[in-house]
Design a protein around this motif. Structure first.
Motif, PDB file in Angstrom:
ATOM      1  N   PRO A   1       0.928  -1.098   0.181  1.00  0.00           N
ATOM      2  CA  PRO A   1       0.105  -0.038   0.137  1.00  0.00           C
ATOM      3  C   PRO A   1       0.702   1.281   0.001  1.00  0.00           C
ATOM      4  O   PRO A   1       0.544   2.248  -0.580  1.00  0.00           O
ATOM      5  CB  PRO A   1      -0.987   0.053   1.264  1.00  0.00           C
ATOM      6  N   VAL A   2       1.928   1.436   0.738  1.00  0.00           N
ATOM      7  CA  VAL A   2       2.984   2.520   0.651  1.00  0.00           C
ATOM      8  C   VAL A   2       3.462   2.586  -0.778  1.00  0.00           C
ATOM      9  O   VAL A   2       3.665   3.780  -0.985  1.00  0.00           O
ATOM     10  CB  VAL A   2       3.959   2.177   1.786  1.00  0.00           C
ATOM     11  N   VAL A   3       3.734   1.612  -1.351  1.00  0.00           N
ATOM     12  CA  VAL A   3       4.300   1.712  -2.722  1.00  0.00           C
ATOM     13  C   VAL A   3       3.395   2.197  -3.731  1.00  0.00           C
ATOM     14  O   VAL A   3       3.697   3.152  -4.456  1.00  0.00           O
ATOM     15  CB  VAL A   3       4.889   0.486  -3.184  1.00  0.00           C
ATOM     16  N   ILE A   4       2.207   1.733  -3.519  1.00  0.00           N
ATOM     17  CA  ILE A   4       1.076   2.317  -4.546  1.00  0.00           C
ATOM     18  C   ILE A   4       0.942   3.718  -4.166  1.00  0.00           C
ATOM     19  O   ILE A   4       0.692   4.539  -4.987  1.00  0.00           O
ATOM     20  CB  ILE A   4       0.073   1.402  -4.273  1.00  0.00           C
ATOM     21  N   ASN A   5       0.810   4.301  -2.829  1.00  0.00           N
ATOM     22  CA  ASN A   5       0.500   5.524  -2.641  1.00  0.00           C
ATOM     23  C   ASN A   5       1.554   6.506  -2.991  1.00  0.00           C
ATOM     24  O   ASN A   5       1.147   7.399  -3.556  1.00  0.00           O
ATOM     25  CB  ASN A   5       0.450   5.570  -1.021  1.00  0.00           C
ATOM     26  N   LEU A   6       2.696   5.977  -3.191  1.00  0.00           N
ATOM     27  CA  LEU A   6       3.725   6.870  -3.649  1.00  0.00           C
ATOM     28  C   LEU A   6       3.793   7.113  -5.114  1.00  0.00           C
ATOM     29  O   LEU A   6       4.062   8.066  -5.520  1.00  0.00           O
ATOM     30  CB  LEU A   6       5.200   6.341  -3.016  1.00  0.00           C
ATOM     31  N   LEU A   7       3.438   5.959  -5.715  1.00  0.00           N
ATOM     32  CA  LEU A   7       3.368   5.987  -6.958  1.00  0.00           C
ATOM     33  C   LEU A   7       2.335   6.698  -7.523  1.00  0.00           C
ATOM     34  O   LEU A   7       2.406   7.700  -8.302  1.00  0.00           O
ATOM     35  CB  LEU A   7       2.834   4.316  -7.661  1.00  0.00           C
ATOM     36  N   VAL A   8       1.105   6.800  -6.925  1.00  0.00           N
ATOM     37  CA  VAL A   8      -0.280   7.755  -7.177  1.00  0.00           C
ATOM     38  C   VAL A   8       0.377   9.149  -7.100  1.00  0.00           C
ATOM     39  O   VAL A   8       0.037   9.954  -8.087  1.00  0.00           O
ATOM     40  CB  VAL A   8      -1.353   7.212  -6.117  1.00  0.00           C
ATOM     41  N   LEU A   9       1.065   9.638  -5.887  1.00  0.00           N
ATOM     42  CA  LEU A   9       1.513  10.854  -5.937  1.00  0.00           C
ATOM     43  C   LEU A   9       2.452  11.266  -6.915  1.00  0.00           C
ATOM     44  O   LEU A   9       2.525  12.404  -7.405  1.00  0.00           O
ATOM     45  CB  LEU A   9       2.216  10.934  -4.437  1.00  0.00           C
ATOM     46  N   LEU A  10       3.250  10.329  -7.427  1.00  0.00           N
ATOM     47  CA  LEU A  10       4.377  10.748  -8.356  1.00  0.00           C
ATOM     48  C   LEU A  10       3.645  10.828  -9.812  1.00  0.00           C
ATOM     49  O   LEU A  10       3.689  11.704 -10.468  1.00  0.00           O
ATOM     50  CB  LEU A  10       5.388   9.596  -8.707  1.00  0.00           C
ATOM     51  N   ARG A  11       2.469  10.028 -10.123  1.00  0.00           N
ATOM     52  CA  ARG A  11       1.744  10.199 -11.226  1.00  0.00           C
ATOM     53  C   ARG A  11       1.236  11.316 -11.387  1.00  0.00           C
ATOM     54  O   ARG A  11       0.960  11.798 -12.546  1.00  0.00           O
ATOM     55  CB  ARG A  11       0.738   8.895 -11.351  1.00  0.00           C
TER      56      ARG A  11
END
Length: 519
Positions: A430-440
């Motif tokens: 979930p942390v990986v996905i959340n960081l990915l969403v912020l970057l996107r």
């Protein structure tokens, strides 16, 4: 020294470094006094992880259990320490083992500190830093560390490494393959030395070209060889090739390692002596080394000094990023825009998503280098960027940090392929996905590459959910961005993530209303 006495020895910050080596696990506890490291306590446990690594690179259950048992002991000693005060580094065997994830998962249940698996070059860098901080030298020097599964080589000046290499040859692995069951012969020595020379061949030219004025050896293997040579009265402390060959000729008089009774040779080093000596002879012969001196500092000391630097806000990873920016001529203006947007969103959602300063740092790094792949081609830039970050030497980053950086950049645009997101021991998905969403979102919102483009942003977060507040009037003017945001909602929905943008929903409702006609 007990943990209690360590904790009572002053008010200076305490730090600890743990080295999960292929032969032994080491723990060093220190405190930072006026910017310097004061060593307080050491523990060493023989584990021989590399002994349990088979030809298919699968770590045996027996070796795993030996390692876990030592971690239980270390956890007891480190119980009073905060997580940020302890750094745990794993080297060759856990780097190579196909089932290292099994070890890391089981370790999590009994050892409360994250275990970082590092690359061979990163291991060599830490070793060099340990030596450089331990003893100053005016000039260039070569550092050699013979471990259980690999041998590290580094050339540098002062605290700056110039050449780094890790070769797949160690005293435990070579002991298994060339001196199995402790048997000794001239032929076994010859085969081991030749294989080590073959392993060294790719780095010889580069290292000899760099040159050095001093050669330093670290680790227990080289210390043991030095102690034997000085114990025989062959040397006053420095090691030369003639003495190594003399020791080899002496050892071949015996049939088995257990028969050895030499000055400075402990019982636990008997099975490792011949293999370690073979590697050192090969290094002397291939690199034309005249003389080597032993220094009692290595990887764990290097880790301690880097921890001290980070606590004083001197993070080598910042230097690594700047080096990439310069080398690949990254558009720094665009990187700054994306990073600023990503950080602005991060600050608003970090509590809801339970993100920390380290997460912010890695997100900022990803925003800095997300376009590094433009150096190759603009088509498929995300794939090119990920490839460069995955395979580059990134000083200061452990393997999982490097993998996370590559993963964020790989999926900063287009489809997110959940099956291609690697397994992480240090980071929850979930942390990986959340960081990915912020970057996107940061990349998408800065597609115009203009400083005056974005209005103020407001964001709220929930579980697998982000709500982004944008000005309806402003968004109405951005027809391309509006379409891209709609597409982004669909792409994130495929990984069960909900992106809500009320202003966008209002525009869609207005459009639907305008298209309705009376019957």
């Amino acid at each position: 020294m007990t943990t209690q006495t360590i904790q009572e020895s002053g008010t200076a910050p305490y730090i600890a470094a743990v080295d999960l080596g292929s032969n032994s696990f080491h723990m060093v506890i220190a405190r930072i006094v006026k910017g310097d490291i004061q060593l307080l306590h050491r523990e060493k446990q023989k584990v021989q992880l590399a002994e349990g690594l088979n030809d298919e690179l699968v770590l045996s259950e027996e070796a795993i259990e030996r390692g876990l048992q030592v971690l239980r002991q270390f956890a007891d000693t480190l119980q009073p320490f905060a997580p940020q005060s302890v750094r745990v580094i794993a080297t060759y065997t856990l780097r190579r083992a196909r089932n290292s994830a099994t070890f890391l998962r089981r370790a999590k249940t009994l050892f409360p500190f994250p275990i970082e698996v590092i690359s061979g070059q990163e291991e060599a860098r830490f070793i060099y830093q340990g030596v450089a901080h331990f003893e100053h030298f005016n000039g260039r020097r070569l550092v050699i560390d013979i471990g259980g599964g690999s041998t590290e080589f580094a050339i540098g000046e002062a605290a700056q490494p110039l050449r780094l290499s890790s070769r797949n040859m160690g005293c435990v692995s070579y002991g298994k393959s060339h001196f199995s069951q402790g048997r000794i012969s001239a032929r076994r020595f010859s085969r081991a030395i030749i294989q080590a020379e073959q392993e060294l061949e790719p780095i010889v030219s580069s290292f000899k070209t760099a040159g050095w004025q001093q050669v330093v050896g670290t680790s227990g293997t080289i210390k043991t060889i030095r102690d034997i040579i000085t114990g025989f009265g062959w040397s006053n402390g420095a090691i030369e090739l003639e003495q190594l060959l003399k020791l080899r000729d002496y050892l071949v008089k015996f049939d088995h390692c257990q028969q050895l009774d030499l000055p400075g040779l402990t019982e636990d080093r008997k099975l490792l002596l011949c293999s370690g000596l073979s590697i050192l002879i090969a290094a002397f012969q291939m690199l034309h080394i005249d003389q080597l001196v032993y220094i009692d500092a290595a990887l764990r000391e290097g880790v301690l000094y880097e921890m001290s630097d980070r606590m004083q806000h001197m993070d080598i990873r910042e230097q690594t990023m700047q080096s990439l920016v310069t080398r690949y001529d990254i558009d720094q203006a665009q990187a700054s825009r994306v990073r600023a947007t990503a950080m602005a969103l991060f600050e608003q959602v970090k509590i809801s998503w339970q993100l920390d300063d380290e997460d912010a740092l890695l997100l900022g790094f990803a925003a800095t280098v997300f376009e590094i792949g433009l150096h190759i081609n603009s088509s498929g830039v995300q794939k090119h960027s990920a490839y460069i970050l995955q395979h580059a030497n990134l000083p200061g980053f452990n393997q999982e940090q490097q993998n996370l950086l590559a993963c964020l950049v790989r999926f900063h645009r287009r489809k997110i392929r959940a099956d291609e997101i690697p397994y992480f021991s240090l980071y929850d998905i979930p942390v990986v996905i959340n960081l990915l969403v912020l970057l996107r979102m940061a990349v998408l919102l800065n597609q115009k590459r203009r400083d005056d483009f974005l209005p103020p942003l407001s964001a709220q977060a929930g579980v697998q959910q982000l709500q982004l507040q944008l000005s309806p009037d402003w968004l109405q003017q951005q027809t391309v961005l509006s379409a891209d945001l709609q597409q982004e909602q669909k792409l994130l929905k495929k990984i069960a993530f909900k992106l809500e943008i009320p202003a966008l929903q209002d525009l869609l409702c207005q459009a639907d209303s305008g298209n309705t006609t009376d019957v």
